[in-house]
Design a protein around this motif. Structure first.
Motif, PDB file in Angstrom:
ATOM      1  N   VAL A 151      64.441  39.104  67.971  1.00 54.14           N
ATOM      2  CA  VAL A 151      63.197  39.831  67.716  1.00 54.14           C
ATOM      3  C   VAL A 151      63.080  40.172  66.232  1.00 54.14           C
ATOM      4  O   VAL A 151      64.050  40.609  65.603  1.00 54.14           O
ATOM      5  CB  VAL A 151      63.138  41.130  68.549  1.00 54.14           C
ATOM      6  CG1 VAL A 151      61.884  41.933  68.220  1.00 54.14           C
ATOM      7  CG2 VAL A 151      63.183  40.809  70.032  1.00 54.14           C
ATOM      8  N   LEU A 152      61.896  39.951  65.683  1.00 54.89           N
ATOM      9  CA  LEU A 152      61.575  40.343  64.313  1.00 54.89           C
ATOM     10  C   LEU A 152      60.344  41.236  64.347  1.00 54.89           C
ATOM     11  O   LEU A 152      59.361  40.913  65.025  1.00 54.89           O
ATOM     12  CB  LEU A 152      61.335  39.129  63.424  1.00 54.89           C
ATOM     13  CG  LEU A 152      61.009  39.395  61.938  1.00 54.89           C
ATOM     14  CD1 LEU A 152      61.613  38.314  61.051  1.00 54.89           C
ATOM     15  CD2 LEU A 152      59.500  39.476  61.672  1.00 54.89           C
ATOM     16  N   ILE A 153      60.397  42.351  63.636  1.00 52.18           N
ATOM     17  CA  ILE A 153      59.255  43.257  63.517  1.00 52.18           C
ATOM     18  C   ILE A 153      58.865  43.302  62.047  1.00 52.18           C
ATOM     19  O   ILE A 153      59.692  43.590  61.186  1.00 52.18           O
ATOM     20  CB  ILE A 153      59.598  44.669  64.019  1.00 52.18           C
ATOM     21  CG1 ILE A 153      60.044  44.621  65.483  1.00 52.18           C
ATOM     22  CG2 ILE A 153      58.404  45.600  63.864  1.00 52.18           C
ATOM     23  CD1 ILE A 153      60.541  45.949  66.020  1.00 52.18           C
ATOM     24  N   ALA A 154      57.603  42.997  61.759  1.00 47.23           N
ATOM     25  CA  ALA A 154      57.150  42.897  60.373  1.00 47.23           C
ATOM     26  C   ALA A 154      55.917  43.757  60.132  1.00 47.23           C
ATOM     27  O   ALA A 154      55.128  44.034  61.046  1.00 47.23           O
ATOM     28  CB  ALA A 154      56.833  41.442  60.028  1.00 47.23           C
ATOM     29  N   ILE A 177      58.146  37.720  67.714  1.00 42.20           N
ATOM     30  CA  ILE A 177      57.787  38.327  66.438  1.00 42.20           C
ATOM     31  C   ILE A 177      56.657  39.318  66.662  1.00 42.20           C
ATOM     32  O   ILE A 177      55.593  38.965  67.185  1.00 42.20           O
ATOM     33  CB  ILE A 177      57.377  37.261  65.408  1.00 42.20           C
ATOM     34  CG1 ILE A 177      58.588  36.386  65.064  1.00 42.20           C
ATOM     35  CG2 ILE A 177      56.822  37.915  64.146  1.00 42.20           C
ATOM     36  CD1 ILE A 177      58.305  35.285  64.068  1.00 42.20           C
ATOM     37  N   PHE A 178      56.904  40.577  66.295  1.00 37.98           N
ATOM     38  CA  PHE A 178      55.903  41.628  66.390  1.00 37.98           C
ATOM     39  C   PHE A 178      55.391  41.958  64.990  1.00 37.98           C
ATOM     40  O   PHE A 178      56.161  42.022  64.031  1.00 37.98           O
ATOM     41  CB  PHE A 178      56.483  42.901  67.002  1.00 37.98           C
ATOM     42  CG  PHE A 178      56.812  42.790  68.467  1.00 37.98           C
ATOM     43  CD1 PHE A 178      55.809  42.807  69.417  1.00 37.98           C
ATOM     44  CD2 PHE A 178      58.125  42.686  68.886  1.00 37.98           C
ATOM     45  CE1 PHE A 178      56.106  42.724  70.766  1.00 37.98           C
ATOM     46  CE2 PHE A 178      58.440  42.611  70.231  1.00 37.98           C
ATOM     47  CZ  PHE A 178      57.422  42.623  71.180  1.00 37.98           C
ATOM     48  N   ILE A 179      54.101  42.187  64.888  1.00 38.72           N
ATOM     49  CA  ILE A 179      53.498  42.652  63.646  1.00 38.72           C
ATOM     50  C   ILE A 179      52.959  44.053  63.903  1.00 38.72           C
ATOM     51  O   ILE A 179      52.260  44.275  64.890  1.00 38.72           O
ATOM     52  CB  ILE A 179      52.360  41.731  63.173  1.00 38.72           C
ATOM     53  CG1 ILE A 179      52.869  40.295  63.001  1.00 38.72           C
ATOM     54  CG2 ILE A 179      51.754  42.238  61.885  1.00 38.72           C
ATOM     55  CD1 ILE A 179      53.852  40.095  61.878  1.00 38.72           C
ATOM     56  N   THR A 180      53.287  45.007  63.037  1.00 37.97           N
ATOM     57  CA  THR A 180      52.834  46.374  63.253  1.00 37.97           C
ATOM     58  C   THR A 180      51.402  46.533  62.746  1.00 37.97           C
ATOM     59  O   THR A 180      51.138  47.183  61.747  1.00 37.97           O
ATOM     60  CB  THR A 180      53.757  47.376  62.551  1.00 37.97           C
ATOM     61  OG1 THR A 180      53.835  47.025  61.172  1.00 37.97           O
ATOM     62  CG2 THR A 180      55.144  47.343  63.140  1.00 37.97           C
ATOM     63  N   LYS A 190      52.622  39.187  68.275  1.00 44.18           N
ATOM     64  CA  LYS A 190      52.146  40.309  69.066  1.00 44.18           C
ATOM     65  C   LYS A 190      52.090  41.575  68.217  1.00 44.18           C
ATOM     66  O   LYS A 190      52.866  41.749  67.289  1.00 44.18           O
ATOM     67  CB  LYS A 190      53.079  40.537  70.259  1.00 44.18           C
ATOM     68  CG  LYS A 190      53.282  39.317  71.131  1.00 44.18           C
ATOM     69  CD  LYS A 190      54.372  39.580  72.158  1.00 44.18           C
ATOM     70  CE  LYS A 190      54.667  38.330  72.965  1.00 44.18           C
ATOM     71  NZ  LYS A 190      55.780  38.532  73.926  1.00 44.18           N
ATOM     72  N   SER A 191      51.177  42.468  68.566  1.00 38.89           N
ATOM     73  CA  SER A 191      51.069  43.737  67.868  1.00 38.89           C
ATOM     74  C   SER A 191      51.929  44.783  68.547  1.00 38.89           C
ATOM     75  O   SER A 191      51.678  45.160  69.687  1.00 38.89           O
ATOM     76  CB  SER A 191      49.616  44.215  67.833  1.00 38.89           C
ATOM     77  OG  SER A 191      49.557  45.532  67.335  1.00 38.89           O
ATOM     78  N   LEU A 192      52.943  45.261  67.856  1.00 35.95           N
ATOM     79  CA  LEU A 192      53.814  46.279  68.413  1.00 35.95           C
ATOM     80  C   LEU A 192      53.097  47.619  68.480  1.00 35.95           C
ATOM     81  O   LEU A 192      53.283  48.388  69.429  1.00 35.95           O
ATOM     82  CB  LEU A 192      55.082  46.398  67.561  1.00 35.95           C
ATOM     83  CG  LEU A 192      56.148  47.379  68.052  1.00 35.95           C
ATOM     84  CD1 LEU A 192      56.617  47.018  69.456  1.00 35.95           C
ATOM     85  CD2 LEU A 192      57.322  47.413  67.101  1.00 35.95           C
ATOM     86  N   ILE A 193      52.267  47.914  67.496  1.00 41.39           N
ATOM     87  CA  ILE A 193      51.549  49.186  67.484  1.00 41.39           C
ATOM     88  C   ILE A 193      50.592  49.278  68.670  1.00 41.39           C
ATOM     89  O   ILE A 193      50.504  50.307  69.333  1.00 41.39           O
ATOM     90  CB  ILE A 193      50.791  49.365  66.159  1.00 41.39           C
ATOM     91  CG1 ILE A 193      51.771  49.462  64.986  1.00 41.39           C
ATOM     92  CG2 ILE A 193      49.904  50.593  66.213  1.00 41.39           C
ATOM     93  CD1 ILE A 193      52.741  50.613  65.068  1.00 41.39           C
ATOM     94  N   ARG A 194      49.875  48.195  68.943  1.00 42.53           N
ATOM     95  CA  ARG A 194      48.950  48.211  70.079  1.00 42.53           C
ATOM     96  C   ARG A 194      49.715  48.425  71.376  1.00 42.53           C
ATOM     97  O   ARG A 194      49.309  49.220  72.238  1.00 42.53           O
ATOM     98  CB  ARG A 194      48.161  46.902  70.156  1.00 42.53           C
ATOM     99  CG  ARG A 194      47.075  46.923  71.230  1.00 42.53           C
ATOM    100  CD  ARG A 194      46.459  45.551  71.441  1.00 42.53           C
ATOM    101  NE  ARG A 194      45.961  44.996  70.202  1.00 42.53           N
ATOM    102  CZ  ARG A 194      46.347  43.818  69.720  1.00 42.53           C
ATOM    103  NH1 ARG A 194      47.246  43.092  70.354  1.00 42.53           N
ATOM    104  NH2 ARG A 194      45.835  43.370  68.598  1.00 42.53           N
ATOM    105  N   ALA A 195      50.832  47.742  71.509  1.00 44.51           N
ATOM    106  CA  ALA A 195      51.633  47.896  72.722  1.00 44.51           C
ATOM    107  C   ALA A 195      52.195  49.307  72.831  1.00 44.51           C
ATOM    108  O   ALA A 195      52.241  49.895  73.918  1.00 44.51           O
ATOM    109  CB  ALA A 195      52.771  46.878  72.724  1.00 44.51           C
TER     110      ALA A 195
END
Length: 607
Positions: A151-154, A177-180, A190-195
């Motif tokens: 997992v990568l969060i950017a 890969i999540f983008i905040t 995917k958007s981590l903030i939305r989730a």
């Protein structure tokens, strides 16, 4: 009775005259023992007490106190707890992580950085903190260090850098890969903030981190070290627990407000600023990037009492136009490293009485020093107790052959006071050296064997220091194939490899050269061209900008390899070689003329 009274009056005076640092030393060592006792006490607690648990204590005792202030947004300790719970629960719902996994964080300074780390700590996961300046080859290499990470969060601002090497990252095993951010250009991310916004803020079960131990990796912080691509230094839970004490040991309390402008992906921002605030319960004023023009205005607006620095930060502040309000602020303490003596004096003269706590430490190192006495120019003060707890020494070093000097018995030779030597520190249970993730070869290079006794093992700092006769220790220089610029370590072999990829370059030799008025050394490359080929300025500029972060890009390029390159520096009058300068305004390399050279020396051209 009279004699006793006289001793009580005269005794302190005699100590002050003949032992001027006696009381300062006494206070420091008393604090040092108190900190060690607290650390030992925490190590003995069951269940395990980790840095995360200290944060949770702060949530309980001061839930509504401001923890992070960022761009006019305020987050209390309770807010940070809830936001991190939402992110943790969103990751649990996505079923992309298991306790013990490692997650790659590729983020700029923002509250989400801190919330993500807290969330992952609650899930029993480690974090690899990527430098937000890296791109392309370096980004892939850093991801490769964390073998097993999926997992990568950017940050949203870094999505373009991720997309550029998306397929390569997938091949390295980063399948999620999540983008905040709320809206994404790429549907594959995917958007981590939305989730997180759709997730519960319920507490994360403590059972998820039940298998975390003191030796478990907590974070990986990248360093160029002495050679090659960036390496991930392993910061264990024990090291994180010890880091809690850094600000507290310098007198920081819950009433302080800390201005954090240094990047959170580095040791100073993360271990000193962030971890220190968790321990003390102080408020962090977080800034995305350092700004010399807005620095003091923001300090006044937020009533900042503690600032962090690297040498360049204070020099930039001293170079700003003078204002009548320069001394009108609440800052009482500056904590950092890399401060030159002349800048130190100018900073105090211009901005008033601020206690400067210069320290020496490295990300992966097992020893550090702090200049608690405030001696200008020193990085610390040595003592018997400190050396007993963390055995270290300075040894003779042959800079020409790039190796320690050894005697007839094959052991290293200690240098006397007043002479420069290589700092090495014994690897012990109290002062361990964990090394680099997925890189045993580089880890072994940092171990120096048979130092004072056959069979002993020391950590090789790669730094030359000197201890004077008053027991103050001073940084002198780095050894090996590394130089420091803009607060970052630059590995010459990495830059050389990048330049050598150009089809008209046969060989590249990269090194750092000094520029008057600047800390560290700036990058310069001596290039040998292929037979019959010409140097292509624009192509070289585009190439280094694509593959190297700003601080690692060689500002000067010399054509042909000559002897004594470092001594010649970038002065066009000292060589017949063709010299080029990286011109950001024209977005190409241009010929380095005597006129441009003088503009650089007069600071008319900013580096």
């Amino acid at each position: 009775m009279l004699l006793l009274s006289l001793l009580l009056i005269i005794g302190p005076l005699v100590l002050t005259v003949f032992f001027p640092y006696f009381w300062t030393d006494l206070v420091y060592h008393t604090d040092l023992l108190r900190i060690l006792l607290k650390f030992v006490s925490r190590r003995r607690r069951r269940p395990l007490f980790l840095a995360l648990d200290r944060f949770l204590e702060q949530v309980e005792t001061r839930p509504n106190k401001a923890f992070i202030v960022f761009e006019n947004k305020r987050y209390s300790f309770k807010d940070a707890d809830r936001e991190s719970n939402r992110i943790a629960n969103a990751l649990r719902v996505a079923s992309v992580l298991r306790p013990g996994d490692t997650v790659v964080l590729f983020m700029q300074n923002e509250p989400a950085f801190i919330f993500c780390w807290l969330a992952l700590a609650k899930l029993g996961c480690a974090c690899a903190l990527l430098n937000s300046s890296i791109r392309a080859r370096s980004l892939i290499a850093c991801a490769r260090c964390c073998r097993g990470a999926t997992v990568l969060i950017a940050s949203e601002e870094l999505q373009g850098a991720v997309e550029e090497v998306y397929e390569d990252l997938m091949q390295e095993g980063l399948t999620t890969i999540f983008i905040t951010a709320e809206e994404l250009r790429s549907s594959s991310m995917k958007s981590l903030i939305r989730a997180a916004q759709e997730s519960s803020d319920a507490d994360v079960p403590q059972t998820l981190r039940a298998d975390v131990s003191f030796t478990s990796p907590a974070v990986y912080i990248y360093t160029s070290g002495t050679t090659g691509l960036p390496k991930a230094a392993v910061i264990t839970q024990t090291r994180l627990l010890a880091a809690l004490a850094v600000l507290a040991s310098n007198g920081v309390t819950d009433s302080d407000v800390i201005y954090v402008t240094l990047p959170l992906y580095h040791t100073a921002g993360f271990l000193v600023g962030f971890m220190g605030s968790i321990e003390t319960g102080s408020t962090i004023i977080l800034r995305r990037k350092f700004s010399s023009s807005q620095f003091w205005d923001e300090c006044r607006a937020h009533n900042v009492t503690v600032i962090q620095y690297i040498g360049e930060v204070l020099r930039y502040l001293c170079n700003t136009p003078q204002r009548a309000s320069d001394k009108e602020h609440a800052v009482r303490l500056a904590v950092g490293n890399g401060l030159r003596s002349d800048v130190w004096r100018e900073f105090l003269k211009r901005f008033g009485h601020i206690q400067v706590r210069e320290f020496y430490a490295s990300t992966e190192g097992n020893v550090g020093f702090v200049n608690y006495a405030g001696k200008i120019g020193a990085v610390g003060r040595v003592s018997f107790l400190h050396k007993k707890l963390f055995p270290y020494t300075l040894i003779q070093y042959d800079t020409e052959h790039d190796e320690p000097v050894r005697n007839s018995r094959g052991l290293c030779v200690e240098v006397p006071k007043g002479q420069t030597g290589l700092l090495v520190s014994k690897i012990t249970e109290i002062a361990p050296f964990v090394g680099y993730a997925q890189n045993e070869q580089q880890t072994e290079k940092k171990r120096l064997r048979d130092v004072l006794k056959h069979g002993d093992v020391y950590f090789n700092s790669g730094d030359l220091l000197k201890i004077d006769h008053d027991n103050f220790i001073y940084f002198q220089d780095r050894v090996g194939d590394t130089f420091r610029w803009k607060g970052e370590n630059v590995a010459t072999t990495e830059v050389s490899d990048i330049i050598s990829l150009l089809d008209f370059v046969e060989e590249a030799n990269v090194y750092g050269v000094r520029v008057p008025g600047h800390e560290g050394r700036i990058g310069m490359a001596a290039v040998k061209l292929m037979d019959g080929m010409e140097f292509e300025c624009k192509k070289t500029f585009d190439h280094v900008c694509r593959f190297l972060p700003v601080y690692a890009r060689p500002r000067f390029i010399r054509i042909q390899l000559k002897l004594k390159l470092v001594e010649a520096g970038f002065n066009p009058s000292m060589t017949t070689d063709s010299l080029y300068f990286l011109c950001e305004r024209e977005r190409t390399y241009i010929s380095l003329t005597p006129f441009i050279y003088q503009q650089i020396l007069s600071h008319s051209i900013k580096l």
